[in-house]
Design an enzyme around this catalytic site. Structure first.
Site, short mmCIF file in Angstrom:
data_model
loop_
_atom_site.label_atom_id
_atom_site.label_comp_id
_atom_site.label_asym_id
_atom_site.label_seq_id
_atom_site.Cartn_x
_atom_site.Cartn_y
_atom_site.Cartn_z
N HIS B 47 28.40 23.80 -28.79
CA HIS B 47 27.75 22.50 -28.88
C HIS B 47 28.71 21.36 -28.58
O HIS B 47 28.37 20.42 -27.87
CB HIS B 47 27.16 22.34 -30.28
CG HIS B 47 26.27 21.15 -30.42
ND1 HIS B 47 24.99 21.11 -29.91
CD2 HIS B 47 26.49 19.93 -30.99
CE1 HIS B 47 24.46 19.93 -30.17
NE2 HIS B 47 25.34 19.20 -30.82
N HIS B 93 18.02 18.62 -30.38
CA HIS B 93 18.19 18.90 -31.80
C HIS B 93 17.29 20.08 -32.15
O HIS B 93 16.48 20.03 -33.06
CB HIS B 93 17.88 17.66 -32.65
CG HIS B 93 18.93 17.41 -33.68
ND1 HIS B 93 18.66 17.03 -34.96
CD2 HIS B 93 20.27 17.51 -33.61
CE1 HIS B 93 19.80 16.89 -35.63
NE2 HIS B 93 20.78 17.17 -34.83
#
Lengths: 240, 738
Positions: B47, B93
């Site tokens: 990420h 998200h």
């Protein structure tokens, strides 16, 4: 700033989010719009006050519940008592209910969801500071955007309000008021109410969002311009 | 130094490989401390580190004369004229939303808003691209409704209008929904703010919320290693959004920048303080020293590593010159926010972490950022693509296209999304001149004549069946949507959602999609100015459809010269722009009506795609069009229905004059690219035809606006209210069915 433009304050709380729109809208409607910060309010010569939409203090506890204790509310109570026009829109309406300047209370929308859309409202009363540009029965297309706009008042209060002409607006469809045109479950489809004197108006629809053709409706102009004119006339009356 | 050392297996539980741990040992020349290991584990996560994607992202065209800031900062920035600039970015998200959809989606919005603030811009619009499993599933209904409520709850409170997005349902997202949030912000071009630290000795100020144990996800094993089982207090929790504080953070940050009190500004997102401070130091080519004991905490007894990687929301980090610290504190206090000096910039390019007077970590800055491990995974064309039969899609025939049209019109992917955007305040700020529900939303820039059009698009079924062409089409569709409003595509941001990149088939999808996006961007002349990669979107070993969501911003010189998708008046002439081919492969029709997901997907000629957009934009600007609508999922039939519904007026379509020999199913539902449905007044029609001819674009006049029915030849004749109800109530009906 021109002389004939009244000074109208816009009360800004932490969490207000329609303050800039309200300042812009009041200027369009012919006012000299002045930002008023919640904890050190401008005490200059304000002729009227607008309490904008948003989520004052995060609307924690209950919408408007914390804002009612803010310093600026002392000023607003005084202005209301003096007969100066005070307009509360959306969260501003909720705050006016919490302070007791207007009768009734607010519940969550009937469907428990936030609603943002343009609705029609019908002008129910011309006996207040916000209606001299319109006639009773006029319909207006004005956006709503709220999660707690389900206005409630008990039957006795409603009866009083009706007889005093304190119901300012009802949700409608082409002028017809009915259950199917009530977006949020409000008592008697009420969209806006005034105090008995008619100088304090609370309404869920956002007139400041309906002032320019580009935005799809100019029906809010009547309300905002009426307020501007009433500010001028009440100033004259108070200063006499 | 309080070096507790780290045991070998711990790094694995933190997601680091043996060779990565070896790299850490070599970099430090010793075993990492607990804090250091936690910091590496989060910074070298996919990420934050883009380990598997970095090598490919260089393929994107990122330059252009209007680009003020390309990828590398918190968001991309383009010049939009009159001294104004626009910052924008999209971010995923997904995983938090799959676990806790309300907070996951809400904090997704919060995170992207802070990226925009960090550029010195006021957030002016949000878009949300949502993908879920089949809407029949009660779990999906829960995820969908909660994610929408979370986005609304956050965006409505901070007073930024949510003006657009996407909603798509497909079983491939069943175990792994996608929540991609895009934010657009406005700033004066000369007030562009950077995250790059500057000035040795300058204080580093943390402001906003206090720091708690929220979102200490991957590193939670540190807690279980260190602390007794059942020690509830140490258990990490999901990030929780507080939009009220975010609103204060927006106002405080903009006031700080307006008063020129900051040297650099950065938001705290994934990997919290570690990532923010490391990126600031890295961009500035210097070092940073932080004292975790100075960080205001929400709960007592937090360990240094917890403070360093906490993902508590609504925090910003700023570099300030010493004489301005008091003024910064004063502004933050006005907005009711804590502001605390937590560190200082140092000359050596090192990241030093102190706990009061104890040094608990010292890491070369670049080893956390630029020198993060990079991988070139293997890539292999998936078998399902080899096996695809390219003929099935052409054999559809139907005796009841009217029923099929209604079925499609009310299906979750086609039906009106009004029930969603009704829950978003899309009008606050009084700038939204084209509301949600059309091809792209349009925002005016007050005080100028200008406007911005914005959209997010990706047909992930296409990308699955043909990543290269699917990637191109995602960009081309965004360009069509922007062009239909009369705007010129300016730049894109992307959110690349894929499965596990360590699987060669997934990496092949990724590589090809990037190539397709890049080629289309080059053809349209739009750079990629920001983006985000989300890998490992899988559940039970099955990957989602590869979903490279494209967020595009277009510019309008005159915001009054726009067009909407709804038909307008009786007697207006209707035109179909572009040729229709037999292209039902990968279509919504094939998928929804016949349950067939097979290629080949529609062809795309990038030259034609651009010329068609240019022509339609020119027609909108010149004022000859009364409506313009792009053709995408569901083809012509759905476009006609949507133009009828959006204009609340009927239409009579006659396809016999289109000169194309296709079956009725192909005519109605083929998804051939580079097409628009437009209408003109009687008198402007000829002018429009002439304009199209000048651009060399084929246009067929196919009917007339009017009446209270939607009629297409002899095959379809539906009352307008049936069309409207089917379209508008589709999603609700689908939910009630189960």
């Amino acid at each position: 700033m021109t002389v004939d433009r009244p000074n109208i304050g816009v009360a800004i709380f932490p969490g207000s989010n329609c303050d800039a729109d309200s300042l812009h809208g009041l200027e369009l409607a012919g006012a000299n719009a002045i930002p008023v910060w919640h904890d050190h309010p401008e005490t200059g010569s304000l002729d009227g006050m607008m309490i904008p939409g948003g989520f004052s203090y995060g609307d924690y506890l209950r919408t408007g519940a914390i804002a009612q204790f803010s310093t600026v509310m002392d000023l607003i109570r005084q202005m209301a008592d003096d007969g100066r026009p005070v307009l509360g829109v959306c969260n501003g309406f909720q705050i006016l209910l919490e302070t007791g300047l207007l009768p009734g209370g607010m519940l969550r929308n009937r469907d428990m969801k936030f609603i943002c859309r343009t609705v029609q409202i019908r002008l129910e009363s011309t006996g207040n500071s916000f209606s001299n540009q319109n006639a009773s029965g006029d319909t207006m297309r004005i956006p709503i955007a709220h999660g707690e706009g389900n206005y409630y008042a008990d039957p006795k209060t409603l009866a009083e309000m009706n007889s005093n002409g304190q119901v300012a607006f009802r949700y409608c469809d082409n002028g017809i008021v009915g259950a199917s045109t009530n977006p949020n479950g409000s008592s008697e489809s009420i969209a806006g109410v005034t105090n008995a004197a008619g100088n304090v108006l609370g309404m869920m629809p956002h007139p400041e969002r309906a002032l320019e053709p580009q935005l799809g409706s100019t029906d809010g102009l009547g309300i905002m311009r009426s307020m501007v004119e009433s500010c001028i006339s009440s100033r004259a009356a108070i200063n006499v | 130094m309080s070096n507790t050392g780290a045991t070998a297996p711990l790094y694995e539980e933190l997601g680091l490989t043996a060779s990565e741990y070896q790299m850490i040992l070599e970099t430090l020349g010793r075993e990492p401390t607990q804090v250091e290991l936690a910091m590496y584990s989060v910074m070298w996560s996919e990420h934050c580190g883009y380990k598997h994607s970095r090598s490919m992202l260089g393929r994107f065209p990122t330059e252009g004369e209007k680009v003020l800031q390309g990828p590398g900062e918190n968001a991309g920035v383009i010049d939009v004229g009159d001294g104004w600039a626009v910052a924008f970015k999209m971010e995923s998200h997904n995983h938090p939303s799959a676990v806790e959809p309300f907070q996951g989606a809400a904090t997704g919005v919060g995170g992207i808003v802070r990226d925009i603030i960090a550029m010195g811009a006021r957030p002016i619009a949000l878009l949300d691209s949502l993908r879920f499993g089949s809407l029949e599933s009660p779990r999906v209904q829960h995820l969908f409704e909660e994610a929408v409520a979370g986005i609304g709850g956050y965006g409505n409170c901070i007073g930024v209008p949510t003006v657009g997005g996407e909603l798509f349902f497909d079983p491939s997202y069943e175990g792994n929904c996608l929540v991609n949030a895009m934010c657009i912000g406005l700033l004066r071009a000369d007030q562009l703010t950077s995250a790059a630290a500057a000035g040795v000795g300058n204080p580093v100020i943390l402001f906003g919320s206090r720091t708690g144990r929220d979102g200490i996800g991957g590193a939670s094993v540190l807690a279980s290693q260190e602390f007794k089982e059942g020690d509830e207090e140490k258990r990490p929790s999901v990030q929780v959004g507080d939009p009220f504080t975010e609103k204060l953070l927006i106002e405080a940050s903009l006031e700080l920048l307006d008063k020129e009190l900051l040297v650099a500004l950065q938001d705290l997102g994934a990997a919290g303080l570690t990532s923010s401070a490391a990126e600031m130091a890295s961009l500035g080519g210097m070092g940073i020293e932080l004292d975790v004991a100075a960080v205001p905490l929400r709960e007592s007894g937090m360990e240094p590593w917890e403070v360093m990687i906490s993902e508590s929301q609504e925090r910003m980090l700023a570099v300030v010159t010493p004489e301005k610290v008091a003024a910064v504190t004063e502004v933050c206090e006005k907005w009711g926010l804590t502001a605390t000096q937590v560190g200082v910039l140092i000359e050596d390019s090192e990241f030093v972490i102190n706990d009061g007077s104890d040094e608990v970590g010292r890491i070369p800055v670049l080893s956390l950022t630029d020198d993060c491990p990079k991988y070139q995974p293997e890539s292999k064309k998936p078998d399902y693509i080899e096996a695809s039969v390219p003929s099935v899609a052409t054999v559809f025939s139907s005796d009841s296209v009217e029923d099929e049209l209604l079925d499609l019109l009310g299906s979750p992917n086609i039906a009106s999304k009004r029930s969603v955007w009704d829950q978003y305040d899309h009008m606050v700020m009084t700038n939204t001149t084209v509301l949600p529900g059309h091809d792209a939303a349009v925002i005016r820039l007050k005080g100028t004549d200008r406007g911005l059009a914005m959209t997010s698009d990706c047909n992930s079924r296409y990308v699955y069946l043909d990543p290269l062409k699917g990637g191109m089409i995602a960009v081309a569709e965004a360009a069509r949507n922007v062009s239909a409003t009369g705007a010129t595509p300016a730049a894109i941001t992307d959110c690349l959602n894929f499965g596990n990149p360590e699987k060669p088939e997934i990496y092949w999808q990724f590589k090809n999609a990037i190539e397709g996006i890049s080629q289309a961007c080059e053809a349209f002349g739009v750079p990629v100015v920001s983006g985000n990669v989300s890998f490992y979107n899988e559940s039970n070993g099955a990957a989602i459809y590869p979903t490279p969501t494209i967020g595009m911003v277009g510019t309008l010189d005159d915001v009054t010269k726009t067009c909407e998708s709804g038909f307008r008046s009786d007697g207006d002439r209707i035109f179909l722009v572009g040729d229709t081919l037999s292209e039902l492969g990968g279509s919504e029709y094939a998928s929804h009506v016949h349950n067939i997901v097979e290629g080949p997907i529609p062809s795309l000629d990038l030259g034609v795609a651009k010329a068609t957009c240019d022509m339609v934009r020119s027609a909108v600007s010149s004022g000859v069009l009364k409506s313009a609508h792009d053709l995408s999922e569901g083809g012509l039939a759905i476009a006609v229905a949507e133009s009828c519904v959006n204009g609340a007026i009927g239409a009579k379509i006659d396809l016999s004059s289109s000169g194309q020999e296709l079956s009725i199913v192909e005519s109605l539902f083929s998804e051939t690219q580079s097409r628009f449905l437009v209408s003109t007044s009687q008198s402007d029609g000829d002018g429009f035809l002439k304009l199209a001819e000048e651009f060399g674009i084929r246009v067929a006049e196919i009917g007339e606006v009017g009446g209270d029915a939607m009629q297409i030849g002899s095959a379809v004749e539906l009352p307008l209210d049936v069309v409207c109800n089917t379209y508008q109530q589709g999603i609700q009906k689908w939910i009630q069915k189960t």
